[in-house]
Design an enzyme around this catalytic site. Structure first.
Site, PDB file in Angstrom:
ATOM      1  N   HIS A 341      26.877  25.019 -60.158  1.00 49.58           N
ATOM      2  CA  HIS A 341      25.748  24.881 -61.079  1.00 49.58           C
ATOM      3  C   HIS A 341      24.504  24.332 -60.402  1.00 49.58           C
ATOM      4  CE1 HIS A 341      28.827  25.478 -64.176  1.00 49.58           C
ATOM      5  NE2 HIS A 341      27.835  25.779 -64.980  1.00 49.58           N
ATOM      6  N   GLY A 342      24.634  23.658 -59.302  1.00 50.30           N
ATOM      7  CA  GLY A 342      23.435  23.173 -58.646  1.00 50.30           C
ATOM      8  C   GLY A 342      23.713  22.080 -57.639  1.00 50.30           C
TER       9      GLY A 342
END
Length: 496
Positions: A341-342
């Site tokens: 996700h990051g």
């Protein structure tokens, strides 16, 4: 180009008309198919390049490498050569992802750890939209070719269309080549019923995005910007609303993507299956972002041994050993899911949090307990089911606080802010009209999706009389027009 933009409102019908005009042209089927696929690539590149044309170079490079690797894997004269070509493509794709998404994060963290200035080493590259989605789609192709689940294709145009198909390019679903690629290798015919169904799903997705998610975002962003001055009840309300914001935003995108694909005679996989009606965290993850969770299951979890790991003959306690391996595998995929996700420690913490919630279910052998639909064959859930759903939702809300926070410290402060004597105060709301705009759409969404939880999406009303469907369409359109925010927000998952 955003699905909820004026540009897309013009783009979609134009692409639709040209696409089917090509499909009905008086030419040979093979030529017709290649022209349609070529037009899909052109339209998809226009759609994607609308943000920044430079992103097109990257997706074209990824597509070419993965297509070429498939041919090389198929032609390999030995297993070792096939494995080498597969590994090469995996390394190329992951290296691209690492440079654009994670390089600056790790360099900065390294500098902070050792007290060194790393400003001169930072690339400061803009993160290409949807890079995590199409990279994983490209990776799955070469792995599936290596595992002989699909034959490598020589049709480069069809392959580029498979990677870049604009409805699901930016935020999924993450399609497998075994499902989507064959659809670009065979002729497609327009179906009126499928088209109408697609339009209804698009409408339902727009409602969830524009009416539910964007209105929640206005309140959530305001509270998070001043969280250290808010009451516990206001912070809790914002956390709950963020849970509906991210669901309405992401599942709304998926509904629009799947519905749009239907207009072009293409079927995409389901990405959400009423996750907030789950009775435990394992059921939630079988219903949330299905294309990603199944990707990690098939390409990481199972290769690690999955739920049936090999147990050495000399192990004294095989059952205990098996559970430890399953826990390890679960922890690995949740950390990877969080990191996907990051580049932020909060995403890793969010993944670890969900892994910890999984552990009791694994130890008790209850992680596959709820595989059926809740309240199956009944209108209302039993008391036990209702309580389990509320507990599961509460745990999910807590996880979303970690996910939404910019730092782990901020997440901790936010949670501590909820847990004080202001928790039972009346939360901040501007006025009754604002209250209605927030909660009535959420209640409507939940009621509709509960009634239709056995169907593919909330507005799948085929069993209802035509007049009921038309009235509901009119109501949804009016709500979209009346409750559209002054400043619509970008889709949350575009940053991933």
């Amino acid at each position: 180009m955003l699905f909820n933009s004026i540009e897309f409102a013009f783009f979609l019908p134009i692409v639709f008309l040209i696409y089917w005009a090509i499909g009905h042209a008086h030419t040979k089927d093979t030529l017709k198919l290649r022209l349609q696929n070529a037009f899909v690539v052109i339209a998809s590149y226009i759609f994607y390049g609308w943000w920044n044309w430079r992103f097109l170079l990257l997706i074209a490079f990824t597509s070419f490498c993965s297509w070429g690797s498939g041919l090389l894997i198929g032609r390999a004269t030995s297993q070792n050569k096939a494995k080498a070509w597969t590994a090469t493509n995996i390394v190329i794709n992951l290296a691209i992802l690492a440079i654009f998404k994670y390089y600056d994060f790790f360099v900065s963290e390294f500098g902070q750890l050792f007290g060194i200035s790393t400003d001169s080493l930072l690339l400061r590259i803009i993160l290409p939209v949807g890079i995590s989605f199409y990279t994983f789609q490209a990776l799955s192709y070469s792995i599936d070719v290596y595992c002989k689940k699909i034959e490598p294709t020589k049709d480069i145009i069809a392959f580029f269309a498979f990677i870049a198909f604009f409805p699901q390019l930016v935020a999924g679903p993450i399609e497998r080549a075994t499902n989507l690629l064959p659809q670009f290798l065979s002729n497609r015919k327009f179906s009126y019923d499928q088209g109408v169904d697609g339009m209804r799903q698009i409408l339902w997705g727009l409602f969830k995005k524009i009416v539910v998610a964007d209105n929640c975002a206005t309140y959530v962003d305001q509270v998070w910007a001043t969280y250290d001055t808010q009451t516990g009840s206001t912070l809790l309300l914002a956390a709950i609303l963020f849970s509906f914001q991210i669901y309405g935003d992401f599942s709304g995108y998926s509904d629009i993507a799947i519905g749009t694909a239907k207009l072009f005679g293409v079927k995409l996989m389901r990405n959400f299956n009423n996750p907030y009606f789950s009775r435990d965290i394992a059921e939630f993850w079988r219903r949330w972002h299905i294309s990603l969770t199944t990707w990690f299951r098939d390409y990481v979890y199972i290769p690690l041994g999955g739920s049936r790991p090999e147990i050495p003959a000399d192990v004294q306690h095989p059952d205990r050993y098996k559970k430890l391996i399953i826990i390890r595998n679960t922890f690995v995929i949740f950390l990877l899911s969080g990191f996907w996700h990051g580049a932020n420690w909060t995403f890793l913490a969010w993944g670890a949090y969900h892994a910890l919630l999984f552990f009791p279910l694994i130890l008790l052998g209850a992680n596959r307990k709820y595989t059926n639909q809740v309240a199956e064959g009944r209108l209302l859930p039993a008391w036990k089911e209702a309580i389990l759903m509320l507990i599961t939702f509460a745990l999910i809300v807590l996880g979303w606080i970690i996910f939404r926070a910019e730092t782990i410290g901020q997440a901790w402060d936010y949670i501590c802010g909820i847990c004080n004597n202001t928790l039972f105060d009346i939360p901040y709301l501007k006025n009754r009209a604002y209250y209605s705009a927030l909660f009535i759409p959420i209640i409507l969404m939940l009621v509709v999706e509960w009634i239709n939880r056995d169907y593919q999406y909330g507005f799948d009303f085929n069993s209802f009389p035509l007049i009921i469907r038309l009235l509901f369409c009119i109501i949804i359109v009016e709500l979209i027009v009346l409750l559209i925010p002054a400043t619509p927000s970008q889709f949350i998952y575009f940053q991933f």
